[in-house]
Design an enzyme around this catalytic site. Sequence first.
Site, short mmCIF file in Angstrom:
data_model
loop_
_atom_site.label_atom_id
_atom_site.label_comp_id
_atom_site.label_asym_id
_atom_site.label_seq_id
_atom_site.Cartn_x
_atom_site.Cartn_y
_atom_site.Cartn_z
CB SER A 191 27.79 43.48 43.85
OG SER A 191 26.98 44.34 43.08
CG HIS B 153 31.17 40.86 44.41
ND1 HIS B 153 31.40 41.69 45.48
CD2 HIS B 153 30.82 41.66 43.38
CE1 HIS B 153 31.17 42.94 45.12
NE2 HIS B 153 30.82 42.95 43.84
CE LYS C 50 34.05 44.27 43.81
NZ LYS C 50 34.32 45.67 43.82
N1 PMP Z 1 31.94 44.14 38.58
C1 PMP Z 1 31.27 44.00 39.74
C2 PMP Z 1 30.27 42.92 39.88
C3 PMP Z 1 31.53 44.89 40.80
O1 PMP Z 1 30.86 44.78 41.95
C4 PMP Z 1 32.50 45.90 40.62
C5 PMP Z 1 32.85 46.90 41.73
N2 PMP Z 1 32.02 47.08 42.73
C6 PMP Z 1 33.15 46.01 39.40
C7 PMP Z 1 32.86 45.10 38.40
C8 PMP Z 1 34.15 47.09 39.15
O2 PMP Z 1 35.36 46.78 39.73
P1 PMP Z 1 36.36 47.92 40.25
O3 PMP Z 1 35.76 48.49 41.48
O4 PMP Z 1 37.62 47.19 40.47
O5 PMP Z 1 36.47 48.93 39.16
#
Ligand code: PMP
Length: 410
Positions: free
Chosen positions: A181, A209, A240
């Site tokens: 990310s 992502h 997302k």
């Molecule tokens: N896994 C990854 C790779 C993420 O980037 C994120 C959120 N940024 C999450 C899990 C968590 O997801 P959520 O924001 O829906 O709780």
Amino acid sequence: MDLFEKCSQLHPVVELMNAGFHAYYRVQQSSPDAEVVVDGHSMIMLGSNNYLGLANDPRVKRAAVEAIATWGAGTTGSRVLNGTLSLHADIETRLARFLRRDAAIFFTSGYMANLGVISSLAGRGDCVVIDRHAHASIVDGAKLSYAEVKRFRHNDVKDLERVLESCGESGKLVAVDGIYSMTGEIAPLPRIVEACRRHGARLLVDDAHGLGVLGRHGRGTVEHFGLEDAVDVIVGTSSKALPAIGGFAAAQQPVIDFLRLSATNRPFFFATAAPASAVASIRAALDIVEQEPARRRKLWDTTRRFLHAVRGMGFDAGNSQTPIVPITVGSIERTFEMWKGLTDAGVFVNVVLPPAVPAGSCLIRMTLTASHTDQQIDRVLGALESIGARLGLIPGSGRVSEEVAIKRAG
Ligand code: PMP
């Protein structure tokens, strides 16, 4: 010592804010879109995860409004007790079908999905093997499992093999991000799959992502590599490309049955189910993902153009191959200067500091979406070029501004 003492000390983030660098907790006064309003000014949004631009889509919003009218504002309970609406059951079936798996389980967030799945599938005496850059929710899920947690060097499959070797006969779960990310890198899944097979390890891919973004049908990193039958568990989020709140895991039926029934799946058992409005939005967004591949194509056209342009200007965008575009600036101070320049130019970006990145490698993280227009992208590129040159990050030939000017004139 009073453990509240630290609360009254000046936090470094507050110091930065006091110095005029309001890079965090910026309050927006508009809906999530390609442009947002901050402090009364319109800004081009390059700091979201709204990859397909669906967060403000009328169909997705209408689905939420209608769901509230029918199902109410909240579920008031856990999925296990009173929180499961037929909408939740439907979205699990839809997600399983979309990801070509037997079944899926829907959590209240992506963070909780990783926490619940990893801590249920692995336990004392097992090994959870994670990439050094794995998302915090993977790290926390591994910790919560009470298994031994081992890390391998980022995207380094040789090192993964070494770590798997060291796990001996224990049960082994390898957990990686599909797309990282902060850096936009794609995990080398084909080689990770082979390593897991050789060592009898199960593989979980967190494709937060990748889903909706990668793959011909938007089924993510696993589809991108043609590995749909080779990955044991796919975790995804509906915050997302599918823009609401919620998370899920898809796998073989016995695995999902186990996750539904095992009280070690604490984030599933002991938290309130996502509201109907969120689930209905996700269902509407999933329809769009399946029916409008043109959105994904637009996102990739913009991504290729943007990556080519920033690299052409001389910026270090690392190994990004995706709509997540990092620009490594270096020190904290210079990164905030860059952020300030972009903010003043009306571009909303994120600042990434240690521990999310190594010291001295602070970066500006930008994300592209299907709803950015070519004109908006041109404006961002123009701003990047002049600020990058002013800070000495790039030579600054003026090429991009010239190209943009010529295009406008034409
Ligand atoms: N896994 C990854 C790779 C993420 O980037 C994120 C959120 N940024 C999450 C899990 C968590 O997801 P959520 O924001 O829906 O709780």
